[in-house]
Design an enzyme around this catalytic site. Structure first.
Site, mmCIF file in Angstrom:
data_model
loop_
_atom_site.group_PDB
_atom_site.id
_atom_site.type_symbol
_atom_site.label_atom_id
_atom_site.label_comp_id
_atom_site.label_asym_id
_atom_site.label_seq_id
_atom_site.Cartn_x
_atom_site.Cartn_y
_atom_site.Cartn_z
ATOM 1 N N ASP A 47 9.307 -28.997 -3.677
ATOM 2 C CA ASP A 47 9.063 -28.131 -2.516
ATOM 3 C C ASP A 47 8.948 -26.689 -2.980
ATOM 4 O O ASP A 47 9.923 -26.091 -3.426
ATOM 5 C CB ASP A 47 10.219 -28.266 -1.518
ATOM 6 C CG ASP A 47 10.160 -29.594 -0.781
ATOM 7 O OD1 ASP A 47 9.080 -29.899 -0.226
ATOM 8 O OD2 ASP A 47 11.166 -30.322 -0.770
ATOM 9 N N ASP A 193 7.753 -36.655 5.413
ATOM 10 C CA ASP A 193 8.624 -35.820 4.570
ATOM 11 C C ASP A 193 9.701 -35.160 5.424
ATOM 12 O O ASP A 193 9.391 -34.439 6.362
ATOM 13 C CB ASP A 193 7.762 -34.746 3.889
ATOM 14 C CG ASP A 193 8.568 -33.816 2.993
ATOM 15 O OD1 ASP A 193 9.755 -34.085 2.749
ATOM 16 O OD2 ASP A 193 7.985 -32.811 2.545
HETATM 17 C C1 DX5 Z 1 11.144 -29.453 4.045
HETATM 18 C C2 DX5 Z 1 10.688 -30.065 2.768
HETATM 19 C C3 DX5 Z 1 11.187 -31.457 2.534
HETATM 20 C C4 DX5 Z 1 12.661 -31.578 2.534
HETATM 21 C C5 DX5 Z 1 13.114 -32.905 1.967
HETATM 22 O O1 DX5 Z 1 10.967 -28.075 3.990
HETATM 23 O O2 DX5 Z 1 9.285 -30.127 2.723
HETATM 24 O O3 DX5 Z 1 10.592 -31.970 1.352
HETATM 25 O O4 DX5 Z 1 13.288 -30.530 1.861
HETATM 26 O O5 DX5 Z 1 14.465 -32.894 1.878
HETATM 27 P P1 DX5 Z 1 15.385 -33.855 2.730
HETATM 28 O O6 DX5 Z 1 15.068 -35.243 2.291
HETATM 29 O O7 DX5 Z 1 16.747 -33.397 2.365
HETATM 30 O O8 DX5 Z 1 15.069 -33.639 4.182
HETATM 31 ZN ZN ZN Z 2 8.381 -31.358 0.995
#
Ligand code: DX5
Ligand code: ZN
Length: 248
Positions: A47, A193
Site C-alpha cells: 500500500d 481489499d
Molecule cells: C487500505 C489499504 C488496504 C488495507 C489492507 O488503505 O488499501 O490494503 O490496508 O489492510 P487490512 O487487511 O488490515 O484491512
Molecule cells: Zn491496498
C-alpha cells in the site's frame, strides 16, 4: 517456452490471496517475505500512500525494489496524480499496479501510460493494470476504462489504514462489478481489499472474486505463518467448490 503472464498466473489460481506487508516487521523484511513464500502465498500487496490522497505516508519505489522475492508484487498506489509517477513503480518491480480514479485528473491517460510500460522483472510477464475504487465511488466510473485495465479492485474500507472493518455494501458492489465485467465481454479480474480477516475470508471468497487482499489479519504480530496458511486454505475451499459447481 515463454513465461506465463502475471494476468494468467492470477486467473489460473483464482481466487488468489495477496498479503499486505505494511504491518509486517519492516526491519525484518527478508524473513517476513520468506515466511509468506514458505506458507504458499504467491502475491505480496504494498500500500503506497502519499500523505496527500491518503493521510498516511508509507513507502515508495525503493521499498518495492527492496522486496527481493519471487512473489508477484501487487502495488496499490493511493497517491495523488500518479501520471508520470507510475514508471518508477514499474521500474522498481511492480507486477500488478493499481491506481485510484479519485486521485487522478487524467485516469484514462494513466492507464494508457501503464500500457506502454514493460514488466521490469520479466518483460514477458506483462503488467496487470488495476483500478481501485473507494467504497463511495460509483462503479459507473469503470465503464469508459474497461478497455484499458485487467483488474478491478473494490476497496472494502476507506483508504488510509490497515485493520479497519469490512464495509457491508461491498458485497453488493462485487455482484454489480461482476455483471459489468461480464457484460463488457472482456477478461478482467475482480478483487477486494480491506477488512478481510479469518472471520470473513471464506464468505468473501464465495462472492466469486479473483484477488483477495488481506494485511493486518496475517501480520498481526503473533502467528503470521499460521494466519497466512489459514487464509490460503479458506480460498482453496472456495476454489474447489467453484470448480465443482462448474463441473456439475
Ligand atoms: C487500505 C489499504 C488496504 C488495507 C489492507 O488503505 O488499501 O490494503 O490496508 O489492510 P487490512 O487487511 O488490515 O484491512
Ligand atoms: Zn491496498
Amino acid at each position: 517456452m515463454s513465461a506465463a503472464t502475471a494476468f494468467d498466473i492470477l486467473r489460473e489460481s483464482s481466487p488468489v490471496v495477496s498479503v499486505g506487508i505494511l504491518t509486517a516487521d519492516l526491519l525484518s523484511l527478508g524473513s517476513e517475505l520468506a515466511l509468506l513464500e514458505r506458507s504458499g502465498v504467491r502475491v505480496v500487496h504494498v500500500d503506497v500512500m502519499d500523505g496527500c490522497f491518503c493521510p498516511m505516508m508509507t513507502v515508495g519505489p525503493p521499498f518495492i525494489k527492496a522486496l527481493r522475492t519471487p512473489l508477484l508484487k501487487d502495488v496499490h498506489l493511493m497517491i495523488a496524480e500518479p501520471l508520470n509517477k507510475v514508471a518508477d513503480y514499474v521500474a522498481a518491480g511492480a507486477d500488478i499496479i493499481t491506481i485510484q480514479p479519485e486521485a487522478c485528473s487524467h485516469v484514462h491517460r494513466v492507464l494508457q501510460q501503464l500500457g506502454t510500460l514493460k514488466n521490469s522483472n520479466h518483460p514477458e510477464r506483462g503488467l496487470v493494470r488495476g483500478m481501485g475504487l473507494n467504497p463511495g465511488t460509483p462503479l459507473e466510473v469503470l465503464e469508459p476504462l474497461l478497455d484499458e485495465l485487467e483488474l478491478v479492485l473494490l476497496l472494502a474500507v476507506n483508504p488510509g489504514w490497515g485493520g479497519q472493518k469490512f464495509i457491508a455494501s461491498t458485497r453488493g458492489r462485487v455482484a454489480k462489478a461482476r455483471r459489468m465485467i461480464a457484460d463488457s465481454g472482456r477478461e478482467i479480474l475482480l478483487g477486494v481489499d480491506g477488512g478481510i480477516t479469518r472471520d470473513n475470508i471464506t464468505e468473501v471468497a464465495a462472492l466469486g472474486v479473483d484477488l483477495i487482499v488481506t494485511g493486518s489479519a496475517v501480520f498481526d504480530g503473533k502467528a503470521a505463518e499460521a494466519n497466512a496458511k489459514f487464509m490460503l486454505d479458506a480460498v482453496n475451499v472456495a476454489r474447489t467448490s467453484a470448480s465443482e459447481v462448474r463441473g456439475s
